[in-house]
Design a protein around this motif. Structure first.
Motif, PDB file in Angstrom:
ATOM      1  N   ARG A 263      -7.434  -5.077  -1.927  1.00 24.44           N
ATOM      2  CA  ARG A 263      -7.269  -4.386  -3.201  1.00 24.44           C
ATOM      3  C   ARG A 263      -7.474  -2.878  -3.024  1.00 24.44           C
ATOM      4  O   ARG A 263      -6.740  -2.059  -3.580  1.00 24.44           O
ATOM      5  CB  ARG A 263      -8.261  -4.943  -4.228  1.00 24.44           C
TER       6      ARG A 263
ATOM      7  N   SER B 232      -4.645   0.515  -3.260  1.00 24.30           N
ATOM      8  CA  SER B 232      -4.868   1.626  -4.194  1.00 24.30           C
ATOM      9  C   SER B 232      -4.677   2.991  -3.545  1.00 24.30           C
ATOM     10  O   SER B 232      -4.577   3.996  -4.242  1.00 24.30           O
ATOM     11  CB  SER B 232      -6.279   1.542  -4.782  1.00 24.30           C
ATOM     12  N   ARG B 233      -4.645   3.037  -2.204  1.00 20.18           N
ATOM     13  CA  ARG B 233      -4.534   4.310  -1.495  1.00 20.18           C
ATOM     14  C   ARG B 233      -3.396   4.257  -0.489  1.00 20.18           C
ATOM     15  O   ARG B 233      -3.276   3.299   0.283  1.00 20.18           O
ATOM     16  CB  ARG B 233      -5.846   4.629  -0.751  1.00 20.18           C
TER      17      ARG B 233
ATOM     18  N   THR C 231     -11.431   3.777  -4.115  1.00 23.95           N
ATOM     19  CA  THR C 231     -10.218   3.811  -4.943  1.00 23.95           C
ATOM     20  C   THR C 231     -10.076   5.127  -5.715  1.00 23.95           C
ATOM     21  O   THR C 231      -9.015   5.408  -6.272  1.00 23.95           O
ATOM     22  CB  THR C 231     -10.196   2.634  -5.957  1.00 23.95           C
TER      23      THR C 231
END
Length: 458
Positions: free
Chosen positions: A286, A290-291, A340
């Protein structure tokens, strides 16, 4: 700042060591201030294991503290060689280990029992990591048995505290206050709601179990349930001689019979640990999504082999009742959450993970902190077990859906909490084949009948 810089979209720089990726502070990643501060507080959670080592295993405080120090340094191995998890011990196993050790006298016998479990567990991690059998076995393990293991661990954890003569009877106010606060801050929907509106409450929540322990300490100290700490200044001095005296090279290795007895507990430890690996993998995936500035690449096989190495070293030189687990979930989740927020917040997932683990190792050498917590180690262990019990029961109940699964898991859980791993595994397997398998066949038969009826109607 780090000497080697990462280009956007690439992996964090590393030195290849075979198939492993070695990263060192300053050279390959920067130290992150928030994780440094957080780790200097959270390291104290590991001190709670000293209570088990001194009272249940029967070793001196000096040896127990040194084992904790060594364990903190061994936790750096996975993240140094490419695993983006904050390593820890297998928390859900603690109550099961306590049941297992109940059959041995404190002293060399109990120490050998821990060594036996740790060495068997290391072998399981090695074999399952190399062959990939771990995923197949745990994935195909019936949900009722998974649920029974976790619910049983939860029941054992709570029973340890509330049984006659347990810690609850000795310091009821501090444990009740700490336990309720811990569950409130960790699981209350209301607390989550107000934490979204207040940065101060968010900051408190980021430290997990520690604020509850601190408040419980203040309460217990103020009403006389615990003595005032005798704070010493300076640096913690490990006693390697005391640890060597309880190593298998001095007290002797466990016998074949003890190794055989340890196998069921080690199997349960692996099942629990593999579940932790799955959770950690999802957390990192996850974060990775996000990056776009960093590619996070690692191998679950490496997670296994490095966990094998830690358990092997622990078993041979510093037996630890919590075992060497692949992940400290709360710490990993905390790092991943801040990750995140972008590269300005945290340069790399490895900078956050490694910084927190380095802080654990540095914090335990701050003697005033260690000596402050010494009188309150039983309290810290009690709150840890209450949290563990709640989590295990909750997650275990989520595993089971049908009436048959509930029955199998429930009976297995009770046997595990009262009699230990081997009787529980036998009970669970027997009940699965005598009750649940029949119900599954019946369900298939009913489905086939219903399908035939629909065909006749058409």
């Amino acid at each position: 700042m780090s000497i080697f810089k990462r280009k956007t979209g690439e992996e964090q720089p590393y030195w290849p060591v075979g198939s492993y990726k070695m990263r060192l502070p300053i050279l390959h990643y920067k130290l992150e201030t928030p994780e440094l501060i957080q780790g200097m507080v959270l390291f104290t959670a590991g001190l709670s294991m000293i209570e088990i080592m001194t009272n249940v295993m029967g070793i001196s405080y000096e040896a127990a503290l040194t084992i904790t120090i060594l364990n903190q340094f061994l936790m750096l191995i996975p993240s140094t060689f490419g695993v983006p998890f904050v390593a820890g011990f297998i928390t859900a196993l603690i109550p099961i280990i306590l049941v297992f050790l109940g059959g041995y006298d404190p002293g060399p016998e109990a120490i050998q029992a821990v060594i036996a479990v740790q060495l068997v567990l290391s072998l399981i991690f090695l074999i399952f990591g190399i062959t990939g059998l771990g995923e197949r076995i745990v994935t195909n393990l019936p949900a009722s048995l998974k649920g029974g293991i976790l619910i049983g661990a939860g029941i054992a954890a709570i029973m340890t505290e509330i049984e006659p003569g347990g810690r609850l009877s000795e310091s009821p106010v501090a444990i009740i206050v700490g336990g309720i606060l811990c569950l409130f801050t960790m699981f209350s929907m209301y607390f989550k709601k107000i934490s979204q509106k207040s940065r101060i409450i968010q900051f408190i929540a980021s430290y997990g179990i520690m604020p509850s322990i601190i408040i419980a300490i203040i309460v217990g100290w103020s009403i006389g349930e615990y003595p005032a700490p005798q704070i010493e200044w300076g640096i913690t001095k490990p006693s390697f001689e005391a640890v060597w005296e309880i190593s298998p090279f001095v007290i002797g290795f466990p016998g074949i019979e003890m190794f055989i007895t340890a196998v069921p507990t080690a199997i349960l430890a692996y099942v629990i640990a593999y579940g932790d690996i799955v959770v950690g993998d999802k957390i990192v995936q996850r974060a990775n999504e996000s990056r776009k500035d960093e590619k996070i690449k690692y191998s679950l096989s490496h997670v296994h082999t490095l966990t094998f190495l830690r358990n092997l070293l622990n078993g041979l030189f510093a037996p630890h009742p919590g075992m060497a687990g692949p992940i400290f979930t709360a710490g990993t989740a905390s790092v991943a959450e801040r990750y995140t927020f972008g590269r300005k917040a945290m340069d790399s997932i490895y900078s956050g993970t490694n910084t927190m683990l380095i802080a654990f190792s540095v914090g335990i050498f701050i003697l005033p902190l260690v000596t402050f917590f010494r009188p309150f180690l039983p309290l810290a262990l009690s709150i840890t077990l209450i949290l563990t019990g709640y989590l295990c029961i909750t997650i275990g109940m989520q595993q089971i859906k049908t009436e048959a699964e509930m029955g199998v898991a429930g009976v297995m859980a009770i046997v595990l909490a009262v009699y230990g791993a081997a009787p529980a595994l036998i009970t669970g397997i027997v009940l699965y084949f005598t009750i649940q398998r029949k119900s599954l066949k019946k369900e298939k038969f009913v489905e086939r009948e219903e399908e035939e009826d629909r065909e006749n109607v058409s």
